[in-house]
Design a protein around this motif. Sequence first.
Motif, short mmCIF file in Angstrom:
data_model
loop_
_atom_site.label_atom_id
_atom_site.label_comp_id
_atom_site.label_asym_id
_atom_site.label_seq_id
_atom_site.Cartn_x
_atom_site.Cartn_y
_atom_site.Cartn_z
N PHE A 3 28.99 48.13 42.46
CA PHE A 3 29.05 48.14 41.00
C PHE A 3 28.05 47.16 40.39
O PHE A 3 27.48 47.42 39.34
N SER A 87 35.23 39.90 39.78
CA SER A 87 35.96 40.87 38.96
C SER A 87 35.89 40.48 37.49
O SER A 87 35.70 41.31 36.61
N VAL A 183 32.42 52.16 32.00
CA VAL A 183 33.18 52.76 33.11
C VAL A 183 32.92 51.97 34.39
O VAL A 183 33.85 51.64 35.14
N ASN A 184 31.64 51.66 34.65
CA ASN A 184 31.27 50.93 35.85
C ASN A 184 31.91 49.54 35.89
O ASN A 184 32.40 49.08 36.92
N ILE A 186 34.69 48.50 34.30
CA ILE A 186 36.14 48.59 34.47
C ILE A 186 36.49 48.90 35.93
O ILE A 186 37.35 48.25 36.54
N LEU A 187 35.79 49.89 36.50
CA LEU A 187 36.05 50.25 37.89
C LEU A 187 35.72 49.10 38.82
O LEU A 187 36.48 48.79 39.74
N GLY A 188 34.57 48.44 38.57
CA GLY A 188 34.17 47.32 39.42
C GLY A 188 35.14 46.16 39.33
O GLY A 188 35.48 45.54 40.33
N VAL A 190 38.40 46.23 38.38
CA VAL A 190 39.71 46.58 38.94
C VAL A 190 39.64 46.65 40.46
O VAL A 190 40.53 46.16 41.17
N CYS A 191 38.57 47.27 40.98
CA CYS A 191 38.45 47.42 42.43
C CYS A 191 38.32 46.07 43.12
O CYS A 191 38.85 45.87 44.21
#
Length: 203
Positions: A3, A87, A183-184, A186-188, A190-191
Amino acid sequence: MCFGRCARCIGCKLLILALLSIAANILLYFPNGETRFASEHHLSKYVECLHGILGGGLLVLIPAAVFIGLHNDDCCGCFGHKNCGKSCAMLSSVLAACVGILGSGYCIIISALGLSQGPYCFTRVERNWIYPFTESSGGYLLDYNEWSKCQEPQNIVQWNVTLFSILLVVGGIEFILCSIQIVNGILGGVCRLCCGSDETLSC
């Protein structure tokens, strides 16, 4: 999935687009390279909105700098937990992307309005400085014969259409890139919170 690398790639593209936006807006002030029309205030009102300099330029440079610098930003390590810090950095990039969306959105709106209204020019019929294409609602863009209405500045219709179109396209691309980064980010973020291993998300 990396990410951080994706964010830096987006940041580099936004940097180039922001500089292009600033350059295009500056050129709008100087039709045919002449300065007298700006000093005499014979320019479209939408040129003076600074949509390319402020909107698509400076407000997009902010997220560009944030995205490019993500690899150095760990939010102080989040009490020594590296994944938590990274994060935090990814999630903070979402806020920067929102600033970019506001700036690019402003650039898109003003560019569209500038194209719709047409240039402010001296016409041979009225013998005065007016907006001759206001009532056409953008129809003049396809009616090249109407462009000859403007006597001064020379080729002002081509000048405005080209630069406003560039700003419209640049603003649109900036908007899309900033949306992708939301989007990137948020995903990065959370992951990274869910995954305890840096190897899974090596960036």
